[in-house]
Design a protein around this motif. Structure first.
Motif, PDB file in Angstrom:
ATOM      1  N   LEU A  59      47.536  -0.333  60.758  1.00 13.35           N
ATOM      2  CA  LEU A  59      48.665   0.212  60.006  1.00 13.35           C
ATOM      3  C   LEU A  59      49.353   1.296  60.817  1.00 13.35           C
ATOM      4  O   LEU A  59      48.744   1.976  61.637  1.00 13.35           O
ATOM      5  CB  LEU A  59      48.203   0.805  58.674  1.00 13.35           C
ATOM      6  N   ILE A  60      50.649   1.440  60.571  1.00 14.99           N
ATOM      7  CA  ILE A  60      51.421   2.550  61.109  1.00 14.99           C
ATOM      8  C   ILE A  60      52.094   3.229  59.925  1.00 14.99           C
ATOM      9  O   ILE A  60      52.617   2.562  59.027  1.00 14.99           O
ATOM     10  CB  ILE A  60      52.455   2.063  62.151  1.00 14.99           C
ATOM     11  N   GLU A  62      50.629   4.452  57.461  1.00 20.30           N
ATOM     12  CA  GLU A  62      49.819   4.111  56.291  1.00 20.30           C
ATOM     13  C   GLU A  62      50.434   3.021  55.430  1.00 20.30           C
ATOM     14  O   GLU A  62      50.046   2.851  54.276  1.00 20.30           O
ATOM     15  CB  GLU A  62      49.576   5.363  55.438  1.00 20.30           C
ATOM     16  N   ALA A  63      51.384   2.270  55.971  1.00 18.90           N
ATOM     17  CA  ALA A  63      52.022   1.231  55.164  1.00 18.90           C
ATOM     18  C   ALA A  63      52.343  -0.002  55.994  1.00 18.90           C
ATOM     19  O   ALA A  63      51.917  -1.112  55.671  1.00 18.90           O
ATOM     20  CB  ALA A  63      53.291   1.786  54.502  1.00 18.90           C
ATOM     21  N   GLU A  64      53.099   0.173  57.047  1.00 16.66           N
ATOM     22  CA  GLU A  64      53.572  -0.953  57.847  1.00 16.66           C
ATOM     23  C   GLU A  64      52.478  -1.436  58.790  1.00 16.66           C
ATOM     24  O   GLU A  64      51.849  -0.650  59.490  1.00 16.66           O
ATOM     25  CB  GLU A  64      54.802  -0.531  58.648  1.00 16.66           C
ATOM     26  N   ARG A  65      52.251  -2.748  58.797  1.00 19.11           N
ATOM     27  CA  ARG A  65      51.248  -3.316  59.688  1.00 19.11           C
ATOM     28  C   ARG A  65      51.758  -3.302  61.125  1.00 19.11           C
ATOM     29  O   ARG A  65      52.952  -3.457  61.371  1.00 19.11           O
ATOM     30  CB  ARG A  65      50.893  -4.754  59.267  1.00 19.11           C
ATOM     31  N   CYS A  66      50.841  -3.101  62.049  1.00 14.78           N
ATOM     32  CA  CYS A  66      51.251  -2.967  63.439  1.00 14.78           C
ATOM     33  C   CYS A  66      50.190  -3.551  64.368  1.00 14.78           C
ATOM     34  O   CYS A  66      49.024  -3.724  63.990  1.00 14.78           O
ATOM     35  CB  CYS A  66      51.489  -1.505  63.800  1.00 14.78           C
ATOM     36  N   ALA A  67      50.628  -3.874  65.576  1.00 14.29           N
ATOM     37  CA  ALA A  67      49.706  -4.196  66.660  1.00 14.29           C
ATOM     38  C   ALA A  67      49.194  -2.884  67.241  1.00 14.29           C
ATOM     39  O   ALA A  67      49.940  -1.911  67.364  1.00 14.29           O
ATOM     40  CB  ALA A  67      50.417  -5.011  67.733  1.00 14.29           C
ATOM     41  N   GLY A 128      38.195  16.477  76.719  1.00 12.53           N
ATOM     42  CA  GLY A 128      38.193  17.488  77.762  1.00 12.53           C
ATOM     43  C   GLY A 128      37.868  16.914  79.123  1.00 12.53           C
ATOM     44  O   GLY A 128      37.710  15.700  79.294  1.00 12.53           O
ATOM     45  N   ARG A 129      37.813  17.809  80.116  1.00 14.33           N
ATOM     46  CA  ARG A 129      37.552  17.390  81.488  1.00 14.33           C
ATOM     47  C   ARG A 129      36.258  16.585  81.588  1.00 14.33           C
ATOM     48  O   ARG A 129      35.232  16.960  81.025  1.00 14.33           O
ATOM     49  CB  ARG A 129      37.433  18.612  82.394  1.00 14.33           C
ATOM     50  N   GLY A 130      36.345  15.467  82.293  1.00 10.07           N
ATOM     51  CA  GLY A 130      35.171  14.649  82.554  1.00 10.07           C
ATOM     52  C   GLY A 130      34.751  13.757  81.416  1.00 10.07           C
ATOM     53  O   GLY A 130      33.733  13.066  81.517  1.00 10.07           O
ATOM     54  N   SER A 131      35.513  13.748  80.325  1.00  9.23           N
ATOM     55  CA  SER A 131      35.097  12.981  79.140  1.00  9.23           C
ATOM     56  C   SER A 131      35.953  11.742  78.913  1.00  9.23           C
ATOM     57  O   SER A 131      35.842  11.086  77.878  1.00  9.23           O
ATOM     58  CB  SER A 131      35.145  13.867  77.891  1.00  9.23           C
ATOM     59  N   GLY A 132      36.817  11.388  79.864  1.00 12.64           N
ATOM     60  CA  GLY A 132      37.616  10.173  79.727  1.00 12.64           C
ATOM     61  C   GLY A 132      38.812  10.351  78.813  1.00 12.64           C
ATOM     62  O   GLY A 132      39.037  11.417  78.230  1.00 12.64           O
ATOM     63  N   SER A 133      39.604   9.279  78.691  1.00 12.08           N
ATOM     64  CA  SER A 133      40.835   9.309  77.905  1.00 12.08           C
ATOM     65  C   SER A 133      40.989   8.014  77.135  1.00 12.08           C
ATOM     66  O   SER A 133      40.510   6.958  77.561  1.00 12.08           O
ATOM     67  CB  SER A 133      42.061   9.493  78.819  1.00 12.08           C
ATOM     68  N   THR A 134      41.684   8.106  76.000  1.00 12.40           N
ATOM     69  CA  THR A 134      42.062   6.929  75.220  1.00 12.40           C
ATOM     70  C   THR A 134      43.547   7.013  74.898  1.00 12.40           C
ATOM     71  O   THR A 134      43.987   7.968  74.248  1.00 12.40           O
ATOM     72  CB  THR A 134      41.273   6.846  73.899  1.00 12.40           C
ATOM     73  N   PHE A 135      44.333   6.069  75.396  1.00 10.03           N
ATOM     74  CA  PHE A 135      45.740   5.959  75.046  1.00 10.03           C
ATOM     75  C   PHE A 135      45.879   4.838  74.012  1.00 10.03           C
ATOM     76  O   PHE A 135      45.278   3.763  74.175  1.00 10.03           O
ATOM     77  CB  PHE A 135      46.598   5.642  76.276  1.00 10.03           C
ATOM     78  N   GLU A 136      46.657   5.089  72.977  1.00  7.82           N
ATOM     79  CA  GLU A 136      46.827   4.096  71.913  1.00  7.82           C
ATOM     80  C   GLU A 136      48.311   3.861  71.646  1.00  7.82           C
ATOM     81  O   GLU A 136      49.070   4.806  71.440  1.00  7.82           O
ATOM     82  CB  GLU A 136      46.140   4.558  70.625  1.00  7.82           C
ATOM     83  N   VAL A 137      48.711   2.599  71.656  1.00  2.00           N
ATOM     84  CA  VAL A 137      50.085   2.201  71.370  1.00  2.00           C
ATOM     85  C   VAL A 137      50.087   1.392  70.079  1.00  2.00           C
ATOM     86  O   VAL A 137      49.296   0.442  69.932  1.00  2.00           O
ATOM     87  CB  VAL A 137      50.665   1.348  72.520  1.00  2.00           C
ATOM     88  N   ARG A 138      50.960   1.755  69.147  1.00  6.34           N
ATOM     89  CA  ARG A 138      51.124   1.015  67.895  1.00  6.34           C
ATOM     90  C   ARG A 138      52.564   0.523  67.801  1.00  6.34           C
ATOM     91  O   ARG A 138      53.494   1.318  67.892  1.00  6.34           O
ATOM     92  CB  ARG A 138      50.779   1.892  66.685  1.00  6.34           C
TER      93      ARG A 138
END
Length: 279
Positions: A59-60, A62-67, A128-138
């Protein structure tokens, strides 16, 4: 991207849904979004590190469905206070974060713009430093696959404020210069980018820009010097000169005005505000 990933002996895991997830988008720009995100993951993850990309639905707002597409890595990560500024056009993280790779900002402002052109949003998380990253696209889902004619059509450009105006971007930071040129080009401007004051003075007479975006902190010939020399030439008497600087004080604005600048913009620059000013 696989050759770059294999060159660092990194492992990549791809997780796809059983059923297709349909969005209406511009294929070339979607490719640019995910190439930039995967390039960042590759660049800031150590040799033999792990990268994962997954596709799903949710959801994007809280209503519209998304990839939902996530790009994760177990690399450098980033300090929490820098996360909110990552997608700003002129933001730069501590260069030590990237070691010899240069600063962050490999088109992240452009990524945000392209995602928003698709009606979506992009976010980033890191502990934080050394803990990696997560990028999210909706990106919003479409109910049914689009037909071939629609799928081949380009998205409408950013709201045009440009007409046929020509903009010269003078910026010594490669990532900032390239992102600035890309964004302005998508907004309908004819754009040239150079990295030094000397190049700007060589390029300007032939290109005849209507507007010059000029970083004042250039190495060698400063932006103030470039502005003064342009104002000494009759053909640039009415050219709009915009100072781009990290300082927004009365003294800094006075220096800009004295050098012949029409406007003074402090970094990080909001692109929508810049586009309004250029109009």
């Amino acid at each position: 991207m696989r050759p770059m990933i294999e060159d660092k002996h990194q492992r990549i895991r791809v997780t796809l849904p059983e059923a297709p997830v349909w969005v209406e988008g511009d294929a070339a720009r979607l490719e640019q979004i995910f190439t930039n995100l995967l390039s960042n993951a590759n660049k800031y993850t150590q040799e033999r590190g792990d990268i994962a990309i997954s596709v799903g639905a949710g959801l994007i707002d809280e209503a519209e469905r998304c990839a939902i597409v996530q790009v994760l890595d177990n690399g450098e990560g980033i300090e929490a206070e820098l996360v909110p500024r990552l997608f700003e056009l002129f933001a730069q993280a501590d260069r030590s974060l990237a070691h010899s790779q240069g600063g962050l900002g490999i088109g992240l402002s452009l990524v945000r713009t392209l995602v928003e052109m698709h009606g979506g949003r992009v976010s980033m998380r890191s502990d934080g430093r050394g803990s990696g990253s997560t990028f999210e696209v909706r990106i919003p889902l479409t109910r049914t696959p689009v037909d071939q004619e629609t799928s081949n059509a380009s998205l409408p450009p950013l709201q045009s404020v440009a007409g046929l105006r020509r903009v010269l971007v003078v910026e010594d930071n490669h990532d900032i210069r390239e992102s600035s040129c890309d964004l302005l080009s998508m907004a309908g401007f004819e754009v040239k980018g150079v990295s030094t004051g000397s190049e700007a003075l060589e390029m300007a007479p032939a290109f005849a820009p209507n507007v010059v975006l000029l970083d004042v902190g250039l190495p060698g010939l400063s932006g103030y010097d470039v502005a003064r020399r342009l104002r000494d030439l009759p053909q640039f008497a009415s050219t709009v000169l915009i100072a781009i600087t990290g300082y927004d004080t009365a003294e800094a604005r006075a220096l800009s005005a004295a050098a012949g600048f029409d406007h003074h913009i402090c970094k990080p620059v909001n692109f929508d505000e810049l586009a309004t000013l250029l109009s």
